[in-house]
Design a protein around this motif. Structure first.
Motif, PDB file in Angstrom:
ATOM      1  N   LYS A   1       0.983  -1.243  -0.022  1.00 38.24           N
ATOM      2  CA  LYS A   1      -0.126   0.007   0.158  1.00 38.24           C
ATOM      3  C   LYS A   1       0.809   1.259  -0.091  1.00 38.24           C
ATOM      4  O   LYS A   1       0.555   2.250  -0.759  1.00 38.24           O
ATOM      5  CB  LYS A   1      -0.918  -0.056   1.185  1.00 38.24           C
ATOM      6  N   GLU A   2       2.032   1.228   0.755  1.00 34.87           N
ATOM      7  CA  GLU A   2       2.771   2.462   0.883  1.00 34.87           C
ATOM      8  C   GLU A   2       3.494   2.586  -0.610  1.00 34.87           C
ATOM      9  O   GLU A   2       3.535   3.742  -1.034  1.00 34.87           O
ATOM     10  CB  GLU A   2       3.853   2.279   2.167  1.00 34.87           C
ATOM     11  N   ARG A   3       4.040   1.363  -1.162  1.00 34.42           N
ATOM     12  CA  ARG A   3       4.502   1.892  -2.416  1.00 34.42           C
ATOM     13  C   ARG A   3       3.341   2.110  -3.469  1.00 34.42           C
ATOM     14  O   ARG A   3       3.845   2.940  -4.366  1.00 34.42           O
ATOM     15  CB  ARG A   3       5.073   0.249  -2.779  1.00 34.42           C
ATOM     16  N   ARG A   4       2.313   1.737  -3.557  1.00 32.44           N
ATOM     17  CA  ARG A   4       1.184   2.144  -4.404  1.00 32.44           C
ATOM     18  C   ARG A   4       0.959   3.685  -4.114  1.00 32.44           C
ATOM     19  O   ARG A   4       0.906   4.366  -5.208  1.00 32.44           O
ATOM     20  CB  ARG A   4      -0.044   1.196  -4.255  1.00 32.44           C
ATOM     21  N   ASP A   5       0.775   4.072  -2.914  1.00 28.78           N
ATOM     22  CA  ASP A   5       0.324   5.423  -2.821  1.00 28.78           C
ATOM     23  C   ASP A   5       1.595   6.260  -3.049  1.00 28.78           C
ATOM     24  O   ASP A   5       1.411   7.295  -3.528  1.00 28.78           O
ATOM     25  CB  ASP A   5       0.304   5.551  -1.306  1.00 28.78           C
ATOM     26  N   ALA A   6       2.917   5.858  -2.804  1.00 30.34           N
ATOM     27  CA  ALA A   6       3.995   6.639  -3.282  1.00 30.34           C
ATOM     28  C   ALA A   6       4.200   7.091  -4.929  1.00 30.34           C
ATOM     29  O   ALA A   6       4.441   7.820  -5.228  1.00 30.34           O
ATOM     30  CB  ALA A   6       5.026   5.900  -3.002  1.00 30.34           C
ATOM     31  N   GLU A   7       3.806   5.935  -5.694  1.00 30.93           N
ATOM     32  CA  GLU A   7       3.588   5.890  -7.057  1.00 30.93           C
ATOM     33  C   GLU A   7       2.756   7.125  -7.447  1.00 30.93           C
ATOM     34  O   GLU A   7       2.746   7.781  -8.323  1.00 30.93           O
ATOM     35  CB  GLU A   7       3.131   4.406  -7.716  1.00 30.93           C
ATOM     36  N   LYS A   8       1.472   6.936  -6.942  1.00 37.27           N
ATOM     37  CA  LYS A   8       0.358   7.797  -7.034  1.00 37.27           C
ATOM     38  C   LYS A   8       0.920   9.232  -6.755  1.00 37.27           C
ATOM     39  O   LYS A   8       0.535  10.077  -7.701  1.00 37.27           O
ATOM     40  CB  LYS A   8      -1.082   7.566  -6.172  1.00 37.27           C
ATOM     41  N   LEU A   9       1.638   9.375  -5.511  1.00 35.32           N
ATOM     42  CA  LEU A   9       1.893  10.736  -5.376  1.00 35.32           C
ATOM     43  C   LEU A   9       2.990  11.358  -6.390  1.00 35.32           C
ATOM     44  O   LEU A   9       2.957  12.484  -6.723  1.00 35.32           O
ATOM     45  CB  LEU A   9       2.719  10.793  -4.077  1.00 35.32           C
ATOM     46  N   PHE A  10       3.895  10.602  -6.628  1.00 34.02           N
ATOM     47  CA  PHE A  10       5.011  10.729  -7.621  1.00 34.02           C
ATOM     48  C   PHE A  10       4.108  11.303  -9.083  1.00 34.02           C
ATOM     49  O   PHE A  10       4.772  12.308  -9.594  1.00 34.02           O
ATOM     50  CB  PHE A  10       5.984   9.829  -7.772  1.00 34.02           C
ATOM     51  N   LYS A  11       3.267  10.342  -9.347  1.00 30.68           N
ATOM     52  CA  LYS A  11       2.651  10.624 -10.753  1.00 30.68           C
ATOM     53  C   LYS A  11       1.946  12.096 -10.537  1.00 30.68           C
ATOM     54  O   LYS A  11       2.181  12.881 -11.548  1.00 30.68           O
ATOM     55  CB  LYS A  11       1.504   9.623 -10.762  1.00 30.68           C
ATOM     56  N   ARG A  12       1.273  12.347  -9.378  1.00 29.98           N
ATOM     57  CA  ARG A  12       0.552  13.802  -9.223  1.00 29.98           C
ATOM     58  C   ARG A  12       1.728  14.914  -9.129  1.00 29.98           C
ATOM     59  O   ARG A  12       1.559  15.815 -10.076  1.00 29.98           O
ATOM     60  CB  ARG A  12      -0.147  13.447  -7.901  1.00 29.98           C
ATOM     61  N   ILE A  13       2.986  14.759  -8.420  1.00 34.61           N
ATOM     62  CA  ILE A  13       3.822  15.904  -8.545  1.00 34.61           C
ATOM     63  C   ILE A  13       4.610  15.794  -9.920  1.00 34.61           C
ATOM     64  O   ILE A  13       4.741  16.900 -10.308  1.00 34.61           O
ATOM     65  CB  ILE A  13       5.018  15.259  -7.687  1.00 34.61           C
ATOM     66  N   ARG A  14       4.747  14.754 -10.700  1.00 27.90           N
ATOM     67  CA  ARG A  14       5.350  15.080 -11.921  1.00 27.90           C
ATOM     68  C   ARG A  14       4.524  15.682 -12.719  1.00 27.90           C
ATOM     69  O   ARG A  14       4.581  16.670 -13.590  1.00 27.90           O
ATOM     70  CB  ARG A  14       5.494  13.580 -12.620  1.00 27.90           C
TER      71      ARG A  14
ATOM     72  N   LYS B   1      -1.056  13.983 -18.502  1.00 28.91           N
ATOM     73  CA  LYS B   1      -1.363  12.713 -18.842  1.00 28.91           C
ATOM     74  C   LYS B   1      -0.304  11.980 -19.369  1.00 28.91           C
ATOM     75  O   LYS B   1       0.194  12.068 -20.282  1.00 28.91           O
ATOM     76  CB  LYS B   1      -2.516  12.519 -19.763  1.00 28.91           C
ATOM     77  N   GLU B   2       0.509  11.076 -18.448  1.00 27.20           N
ATOM     78  CA  GLU B   2       1.603  10.570 -18.798  1.00 27.20           C
ATOM     79  C   GLU B   2       1.730   9.008 -18.656  1.00 27.20           C
ATOM     80  O   GLU B   2       0.805   8.553 -18.156  1.00 27.20           O
ATOM     81  CB  GLU B   2       2.746  11.065 -17.732  1.00 27.20           C
ATOM     82  N   GLU B   3       2.541   8.350 -19.067  1.00 26.11           N
ATOM     83  CA  GLU B   3       2.900   6.836 -18.911  1.00 26.11           C
ATOM     84  C   GLU B   3       2.986   6.351 -17.633  1.00 26.11           C
ATOM     85  O   GLU B   3       3.788   7.160 -16.733  1.00 26.11           O
ATOM     86  CB  GLU B   3       4.201   6.476 -19.888  1.00 26.11           C
ATOM     87  N   ASP B   4       2.416   5.265 -17.306  1.00 22.41           N
ATOM     88  CA  ASP B   4       2.786   4.705 -15.971  1.00 22.41           C
ATOM     89  C   ASP B   4       4.222   4.213 -15.834  1.00 22.41           C
ATOM     90  O   ASP B   4       4.767   4.238 -16.981  1.00 22.41           O
ATOM     91  CB  ASP B   4       1.604   3.762 -15.675  1.00 22.41           C
ATOM     92  N   ILE B   5       4.621   4.114 -14.793  1.00 23.82           N
ATOM     93  CA  ILE B   5       5.888   3.101 -14.486  1.00 23.82           C
ATOM     94  C   ILE B   5       5.886   1.877 -15.537  1.00 23.82           C
ATOM     95  O   ILE B   5       7.002   1.873 -16.128  1.00 23.82           O
ATOM     96  CB  ILE B   5       6.420   2.914 -13.220  1.00 23.82           C
ATOM     97  N   ASP B   6       4.854   1.403 -15.650  1.00 22.66           N
ATOM     98  CA  ASP B   6       4.983   0.201 -16.482  1.00 22.66           C
ATOM     99  C   ASP B   6       4.906   0.404 -18.004  1.00 22.66           C
ATOM    100  O   ASP B   6       5.063  -0.560 -18.754  1.00 22.66           O
ATOM    101  CB  ASP B   6       4.143  -0.826 -15.972  1.00 22.66           C
ATOM    102  N   GLY B   7       4.908   1.664 -18.325  1.00 21.90           N
ATOM    103  CA  GLY B   7       4.833   2.149 -19.552  1.00 21.90           C
ATOM    104  C   GLY B   7       3.370   2.010 -20.419  1.00 21.90           C
ATOM    105  O   GLY B   7       3.380   2.457 -21.474  1.00 21.90           O
TER     106      GLY B   7
END
Length: 637
Positions: free
Chosen positions: A408-421, A510-516
């Protein structure tokens, strides 16, 4: 708390007692590539962490090449332990280890041993807790300051990569409330497990210490003059110094300005580097850093642009997102800028400017139409800085959510980073002003952004009108970067719950996810109008421009001065062609990316594009067509 003048320290390697047999200590491997740079990063960040807040002056760190007498480091005893390591290496056929200990043995037998001394001033020194974390303990962190940079406690081992003796001495001076002024010194050698030189049978551990016979550090006047400090602070003495470079002063200087440009320019740090006998000396401070960046020998590359961003650009602030908080974003534009975003911590050290999201997840994708730029992002609060630190690797030059303990922490961090980017991209795009084409355009920016257009005036749009219409339902969303204007959202706090709700919504990027995989989803028009129905309403738009940027790409821009939210459908028609002709000749639009003032999807069908203006004001888009747009005067119909 003075030491004895009769001090007789010696080397002590504890018995292994059946414990792990270390052949090679792996802790230094994180720093083996670019050893000078990694050493500079570790030494300077430790000194910045230990700043004495009672002084307004910058932390000063001096790197000085010197020689230390063999007797001052217990050379006779150390030689015996190194010889025992060489014997073991030979018996076990470890060729690489044999070469290492042969070299160490030759150095240890010299009367004067080459040393790199790194001493800081304006710091608090090392009390007992911090001393133990640095000298005695492995994997321990004990630092002062609101946002210390270290998190693994192995950065001290970066020194081993430039020590042929694998030996480092530590000396400190600090003020104790109980004892007053305290001075102490201790040596540490990191070798391999070996047989005791004394009885030839006892197995010894790979790490040994140069101590008093009772196992305590050397104190006060018992410290050899070579290791004694004249002021409060800490000294690190790297014995058998081997920089693996003929120009280590230049490499070290470059490492300082490339990694600590923010700390130096902000008057938090001064660094002096001096080669043996003063043959070469460099001072890096807020007065010299500019000239050092202009020195071609430094080859500082991208860092020069990041320094300029810190020096010249006021920061824009992202929204606050728990637990990271806000980021301060400094951005500059100019030909040759790296088109990268650098993450810098609050101590002023560069973490990463990689474009790889697996290394620097705060780096937004640079859009093709952006001019060359350099951005520097810095956490605004110590709490945010500490959260970023929790994601750093041991050498503090990349971030990864894999360091977090739960999914959950990893998933939340990825969402945070996506928003910040997305927020950072919106700041860069807004500052670039790429949406402001037409009479309001910044001509200097356009000349650096666009190719030489020659008689471009003939290709400028002279007049046009747009007819509102309804898009066909069979068109698809473009997988494009969508930029929208935000009002309330830009000033309120964001939480991870907000990110959960907005995960599939359009944002500033609107960008690509980490997995592309792209976030963009195919879907029909949401205009609400019936298919094929046309509105009778027509209106004129001002400041119409078609600005070619290549043979097949152009920016279309125009002003909307009134509230007008119905869908518009436009196409490109050569000037002089009857727009109502049954067989109108057009340049077909193949792709489109919104720049400003467009709400929702942009739909391409039969060579024309349909969209809904977001609000009154400037509207801009970038299009790709199926012909040579540079050889035709066009209008929008």
């Amino acid at each position: 708390m003075a030491g004895s003048d009769l001090s007789c320290p010696t080397w002590r390697f504890p018995p292994r007692n059946g414990g792990i047999d270390f052949v090679t200590d792996p802790s230094s491997a994180h720093f083996s590539d670019a050893p000078i740079t990694k050493l500079v990063r570790e030494i300077l960040q430790n000194s910045l962490d230990a700043k004495d807040t009672g002084f307004r002056t910058p932390v000063a760190v001096e790197f000085t090449e010197t020689n230390i007498g063999r007797g001052d480091i217990g050379g006779d005893k150390l030689e015996q332990h190194i010889a025992a390591c060489l014997d073991r290496s030979a018996k076990e056929g470890r060729a690489r280890a044999m070469a290492t200990y042969k070299r160490a043995l030759d150095i240890c037998r010299q009367r004067a041993i080459r040393c790199l001394k790194a001493q800081d001033l304006g710091t608090v020194g090392l009390d007992d807790t911090r001393w133990n974390a640095l000298v005695v303990q492995e994997g321990a962190v004990s630092k002062v300051g609101p946002a210390p940079s270290g998190s693994y406690g192995i950065g001290k081992n970066a020194a081993l990569n430039v020590s042929d003796l694998q030996t480092v001495f530590y000396s400190t001076r600090f003020i104790s409330g109980r004892w007053g002024r305290v001075e102490k010194m201790q040596g540490k050698a990191t070798l391999m497990g070996h047989i005791s030189p004394g009885d030839g049978e006892e197995q010894l551990q790979h790490i040994g210490f140069y101590l008093e016979p009772d196992g305590t550090p050397i104190m006060g006047r018992a410290i050899p003059p070579s290791f004694r400090l004249a002021e409060t602070g800490t000294g690190v003495f790297i014995l058998g110094f081997n920089p693996r470079s003929s120009n280590w002063v230049g490499e070290m200087t470059r490492a300082v300005i490339e990694n600590f440009f923010h700390a130096v320019s902000g008057r938090q740090l001064v660094v002096k580097i001096t080669a043996s006998k003063g043959k070469q000396s460099v001072v890096v401070d807020h007065e010299t850093i500019d000239s050092l960046f202009h020195n071609e020998a430094m080859g500082s590359g991208s860092a020069a642009h990041y320094y300029r961003a810190i020096r010249d650009a006021d920061f824009e602030r992202t929204p606050r997102i728990t637990p990271l908080g806000s980021l301060m974003v400094h951005t500059v534009f100019g030909e040759g800028a790296p088109r990268r975003t650098a993450l810098v911590n609050r101590n002023g050290m560069l973490i990463s400017d990689s474009k790889d999201l697996r290394i620097n997840p705060l780096s937004p994708r640079a859009k093709g139409l952006w001019p060359d730029f350099a951005a520097v992002v810095i956490p605004e609060t110590d709490k945010g800085d500490l959260w970023v630190r929790s994601l750093e690797n041991p050498s503090h030059d990349s971030l990864s959510t894999e360091h977090l303990p739960t999914e959950k922490e990893r998933r939340d961090a990825e969402k945070l980073f996506k928003r910040i980017r997305s927020e950072i991209a919106g700041i860069i795009e807004n500052l670039a002003g790429i949406e402001d084409y037409g009479e309001e355009s910044n001509i200097d920016e356009l000349t650096s952004l666009l190719p030489d257009m020659g008689h471009g005036a003939e290709r400028a749009l002279l007049a046009t009108e747009l007819t509102p219409t309804t898009a066909g339902t069979s068109a698809e969303w473009l997988d494009a970067d969508v930029t929208g204007d935000e009002t309330e959202e830009s000033v309120r706090d964001w939480t991870l719950a907000d990110l959960e709700d907005q995960n599939n919504e359009s944002g500033p990027e609107k960008e690509e996810d980490i997995d592309g995989e792209s976030d963009a989803k195919p879907g029909p028009s949401e205009s609400g109008g019936s298919e094929g129905q046309r509105s009778a309403k027509r209106r004129m738009l001002a400041n119409m421009r078609v600005i070619p940027i290549s043979e097949t790409e152009a920016v279309l821009a125009f002003d909307s001065h009134e509230e007008f939210r119905e869908e518009l459908s436009i196409s490109l028609t050569p000037v002089g062609v009857d727009k109502d002709a049954r067989h109108t000749v057009r340049l077909r639009i193949l792709e489109a990316h919104p720049l400003k003032g467009i709400e929702g999807p942009m739909i391409i069908e039969d060579g024309h594009i349909t969209f809904t203006p977001a609000a009154n004001g400037r509207i801009g888009m970038r299009v790709t067509v199926d012909g040579n747009i540079q050889q035709t005067a066009l209008r929008m119909t």
